[in-house]
Design an enzyme around this catalytic site. Structure first.
Site, short mmCIF file in Angstrom:
data_model
loop_
_atom_site.label_atom_id
_atom_site.label_comp_id
_atom_site.label_asym_id
_atom_site.label_seq_id
_atom_site.Cartn_x
_atom_site.Cartn_y
_atom_site.Cartn_z
N SER A 1 0.82 -1.21 0.00
CA SER A 1 0.00 0.00 0.00
C SER A 1 0.86 1.27 0.00
O SER A 1 1.94 1.31 0.59
CB SER A 1 -0.90 -0.01 1.24
OG SER A 1 -1.64 1.17 1.36
N TYR B 1 -2.82 8.54 -11.50
CA TYR B 1 -4.05 8.00 -10.95
C TYR B 1 -5.22 8.59 -11.73
O TYR B 1 -5.41 9.80 -11.75
CB TYR B 1 -4.15 8.38 -9.47
CG TYR B 1 -5.24 7.66 -8.70
CD1 TYR B 1 -4.91 6.60 -7.86
CD2 TYR B 1 -6.56 8.06 -8.78
CE1 TYR B 1 -5.90 5.95 -7.14
CE2 TYR B 1 -7.55 7.42 -8.06
CZ TYR B 1 -7.21 6.37 -7.23
OH TYR B 1 -8.19 5.72 -6.52
#
Length: 533
Positions: free
Chosen positions: A213, A452
């Site tokens: 993560s 993103y």
């Protein structure tokens, strides 16, 4: 189980609704029709298949963890039916729970995990490790693989702060701790991990490790895998204790086999991480750049000069306009027409924050940035966990909305961004649902950065097939560009078809060989990460 948790993110208290102005924009810009949004099936109306766990397997598991912690009830099984991708939510809204696990098992300690895995191997039961259930790539889909039965291995009972070594500045955490729980326990001792992904409110320490993560403050604190000092792992073949010093030359670092392994090689039962003092000072800034290329070059200079703020996030022109208009990342009126917004946040001691702010300001001004009002940066911080709730509101209105991410070098960043935008736009426009494609740099490094993407379009009559086609087109574009198929969302089921392109056929054989050694029967998280032979 609260109805809201079935087909959306989070809790009812934080639910969002769209204003009439935003709905009008969606209708005019994308053809979204709220009246056409499909109704949501409530949990009580879901047709749940009967569990098929054999009595002998159930009895063996009960012996290990106790009768109260082997659950076959309806609500427990529904809560573990998968993750939180948009595809997951579309399925739940339609009442699809065909893949629900046959049981949910909750061990309380490492030895119980070992024994559960041994019993499942003996009885041929697939095991899906389950933390917060926040995967957006099918990582916790209760797939059976070659097995008749599957159970969700819920680690929520393993939620202790085991100890803190204040001299070495490390903490030992159990995997079931959620982000807020871990921070609360550490903050009480004046410490923090500093790991704050958008899933922070519900994701767990074990999940952070198993997926590599990357939090929103990773530019300052580091990705979670960079913070891990030691791991304790349970496998069907036994236990592993990995990491005994800050650095070692004792062969390849076996921790790296399990960081990012997504429960396919073993179950993380304890994580030792580096911690830092709770920051004395926090300063959030906002800057505006004329265009994305100029802003990206400024971020590159910060990264290569070792001056990255704790949070460094650059939105493209479209995302800047949408976020400012909708109050998604910032909660203020648009400060200017056009341009790209950079959020730069500094954390640390008062002296270090002041020094970092001074250095950053000088570089950003020289690079063409214009400072904006402080409340824009504050608005980003206050709204940083609102994105998934906004997604729910958009789905309610009949929109298709999903995200994907990748990373590449600075030299290839522009080409990658253009290729992914073009792939998404071409696919969705050809399907009659032209999209709005937004993009931001979420993490930066000396050699490159992540991109993103957020995609919004009118939901088709089959929104699952609609997004599958769009995601496939984007993933092929990413692969052709030589970029990584995932920067921090992990592989799961969704990205597995591109793993061979990422690491090569020999790399896949290495993973298969490791899995065969650690999990000879193949019960651990079938279908994830490793392509089939």
């Amino acid at each position: 189980m609260a109805d809201l948790r079935w087909g959306v993110w989070g809790i009812d208290a934080d639910r969002m609704t769209l204003s009439d102005q935003v709905i009008d924009l969606l209708r005019q810009g994308l053809g979204v029709d709220p009246a056409a949004a499909p109704p949501k099936v409530r949990p009580g109306a879901v047709d749940l298949p009967e569990p098929v766990l054999k009595p002998a397997a159930r009895d063996a598991l009960t012996t290990v963890v106790g009768a109260d912690h082997v659950r076959l009830d309806r609500d427990s099984r529904l809560l573990h039916v998968g993750g939180k991708s948009t595809t997951d939510l579309w399925r739940r809204r339609a009442g699809d729970a065909d893949d629900a696990p046959d049981a949910v098992v909750l061990p309380a300690k490492h030895d119980e995990v070992i024994d559960v895995l041994k019993e499942c191997s003996e009885h041929g039961v697939a095991v899906v490790p389950f933390g917060g259930g926040t995967s957006v790539v099918g990582g916790v889909e209760p797939a059976r693989g070659a097995f008749r039965s599957v159970l969700a291995l819920d680690l929520s009972r393993m939620a202790r702060l085991v100890d803190v070594d204040e001299r070495s500045m490390t903490a030992r955490l159990e995997p079931g701790l959620t982000g807020p729980e871990a921070e609360r326990l550490l903050n009480a001792q004046g410490l923090t991990v500093g790991h704050f992904p958008q899933s922070f409110e519900y994701a767990t320490v074990g999940g952070f490790a198993a997926t590599r993560s990357a939090g929103q403050a990773s530019s300052g604190y580091g990705r979670f895998d960079e913070l891990v000092e030691a791991l304790r792992i349970a496998t069907p073949s036994g236990s592993l204790e990995l990491g005994r010093a800050p650095a070692s030359a004792a062969g390849p670092d076996l921790r790296q086999l399990f960081l990012g392994s997504e429960g396919t090689l073993g179950v993380v039962t304890e994580v030792t991480v580096r911690v830092r003092p709770v920051p004395e000072a926090v300063l959030d800034e906002a800057w505006l750049f004329a265009d994305f290329a100029t802003g990206a070059d400024a971020v590159r200079q910060l990264a290569q000069g070792g001056a990255l703020p704790t949070v460094t996030r650059l939105s493209d022109e479209a995302e800047t306009a949408v976020n400012l208009a909708m109050g998604g990342d910032v909660d203020t009126e648009s400060p200017a027409t056009g341009g790209c917004l950079l959020i730069a946040s500094h954390e640390g001691t008062s002296a270090s924050v002041a020094a970092a702010e001074k250095a950053t300001t000088a570089l950003l001004r020289e690079s063409g940035g214009t400072p904006l009002a402080a409340d824009i940066g504050h608005g980003w911080r206050s709204g940083r966990y609102r994105g998934p709730y906004l997604r729910d509101a958009l789905l309610d209105a009949g929109a298709q909305v999903e995200t994907l991410e990748t990373a590449t070098t600075w030299a290839r960043l522009d080409a990658l961004g253009a290729a992914v935008r073009d792939a998404l736009t071409t696919e969705l426009t050809g399907a009659g649902t032209p999209p709005l494609v937004l993009c931001h740099i979420s993490h930066a490094y000396p050699t490159g950065a992540s991109l993103y993407f957020t995609v919004v379009a009118k939901a088709a009559s089959d929104p699952i097939a609609q997004w599958a086609a769009a995601k496939r087109a984007a993933s092929e574009a990413i692969s052709r560009q030589g970029a990584t198929i995932t920067h921090h969302h992990a592989v799961g089921l969704d990205h597995r078809p591109w793993m061979e392109s990422e690491i090569g056929s020999l790399g896949i054989e290495v993973l298969r060989a490791v899995k065969t050694t650690l999990d000879p029967i193949g019960v651990l998280n079938p279908g994830k990460l490793i392509p089939p032979a």
